[in-house]
Design an enzyme around this catalytic site. Structure first.
Site, PDB file in Angstrom:
ATOM      1  N   HIS A   1      -7.742  -6.012   0.925  1.00  0.00           N
ATOM      2  CA  HIS A   1      -6.555  -5.151   0.961  1.00  0.00           C
ATOM      3  C   HIS A   1      -5.539  -5.588   2.004  1.00  0.00           C
ATOM      4  O   HIS A   1      -4.324  -5.477   1.765  1.00  0.00           O
ATOM      5  CB  HIS A   1      -7.000  -3.709   1.241  1.00  0.00           C
ATOM      6  CG  HIS A   1      -5.885  -2.714   1.170  1.00  0.00           C
ATOM      7  ND1 HIS A   1      -5.245  -2.393  -0.014  1.00  0.00           N
ATOM      8  CD2 HIS A   1      -5.272  -1.968   2.142  1.00  0.00           C
ATOM      9  CE1 HIS A   1      -4.302  -1.499   0.221  1.00  0.00           C
ATOM     10  NE2 HIS A   1      -4.290  -1.224   1.516  1.00  0.00           N
TER      11      HIS A   1
ATOM     12  N   SER B   1       0.839  -1.191   0.000  1.00  0.00           N
ATOM     13  CA  SER B   1       0.000   0.000   0.000  1.00  0.00           C
ATOM     14  C   SER B   1       0.886   1.258   0.000  1.00  0.00           C
ATOM     15  O   SER B   1       1.692   1.438  -0.916  1.00  0.00           O
ATOM     16  CB  SER B   1      -0.956  -0.055   1.193  1.00  0.00           C
ATOM     17  OG  SER B   1      -2.020   0.864   1.050  1.00  0.00           O
TER      18      SER B   1
END
Length: 255
Positions: free
Chosen positions: A230, A96
């Site tokens: 995620h 990320s």
């Protein structure tokens, strides 16, 4: 040795120290993440590879420090510490926000004649597709809800007001860095191999946006889709670590 050495309060933490490493894997956390997220990873790496992890200012033992002003600032600081270490092959992994910091760090290292051995990125659009968004300007309630929906908060502690008060400023600062990120115009292409991971149920990325990571370099490029959302690479990293370790072992064999 599986502890994290934190005495110098610098950017880079040693996890699973190796006396004479054949190489290093440097891991960059996600928004709100800390170096401790990678505590268990050394056990899966080739035995002569050392694992380092980055601690961002404002996080964990650096809690009292002000957050960084930009991803470029973070990359410059991390690269400076890595350049002071002995020059063994150095691969970078980031998830990320960490993917963007790892990429920018690889650029700085290459500019100083110490190009990364490999770059592994996860859960992030390519630099040309990254940045933008207004989540960092959301209310506390909205931001906390977004984190919960992404799976970034343990449901057992989601309703803890003290934890929320502690974490929200840190996470907001990191998301601000991510959403205000802009890559340098016409950057020098990386020469190292780049491998990109993304999770098929992650609402923040898709195949098109991660495929654009191929633009950052001239070396071999691969994409590895995996199931999950995620935060799957952190909550259940087994498949990811196995692939990373195999890639590192393969690269060591051909040196």
């Amino acid at each position: 040795m599986n502890g994290i050495r934190t005495g110098d309060r610098g950017w880079v933490r040693v996890i699973g120290e190796v006396a004479h490493p054949a190489g290093r894997l440097v891991c960059f956390p996600h928004s709100g993440g800390t170096a401790a997220a990678y505590r268990a990873w050394p056990r899966a790496l080739p035995g002569d590879w050392e694992l380092l992890a980055v601690q961002y200012p404002g996080h964990a033992d650096r809690f009292a420090e002000a957050p960084a002003d930009s991803v470029a600032e973070m990359a410059s600081a991390v690269a400076g510490e890595l350049l002071r270490r002995d020059p063994v092959p150095c691969s970078l992994f980031g998830h990320s926000l960490g993917a963007l910091v790892a990429y920018e760090t690889a650029r700085v290292l290459q500019d100083h004649g110490r190009p990364a051995h490999r770059l592994f990125v996860s859960g992030s659009p390519a630099p040309s597709r990254a940045g933008g968004g207004t989540t960092h300007r959301a209310t506390d309630d909205e931001l906390w809800a977004v984190l919960g929906e992404l799976g970034g908060i343990d449901p057992a502690v989601a309703d803890d007001p003290e934890l929320r008060e502690l974490l929200l400023p840190v996470v907001r600062a990191d998301i601000t860095l991510n959403e205000t990120y802009r890559p340098a115009p016409h950057p020098e292409p990386l020469r190292c191999p780049v491998r990109c991971y993304y999770n098929t149920e992650d609402p923040l990325v898709d195949e098109e946006r991660v495929a654009a990571w191929a633009e950052v370099g001239t070396g071999p490029f691969t994409v590895r889709p995996q199931p999950g959302g995620h935060f799957r690479p952190l909550s259940d990293p087994g498949e990811l670590i196995t692939d990373l370790a195999a890639a590192l072992a393969e690269s060591e064999a051909v040196r």
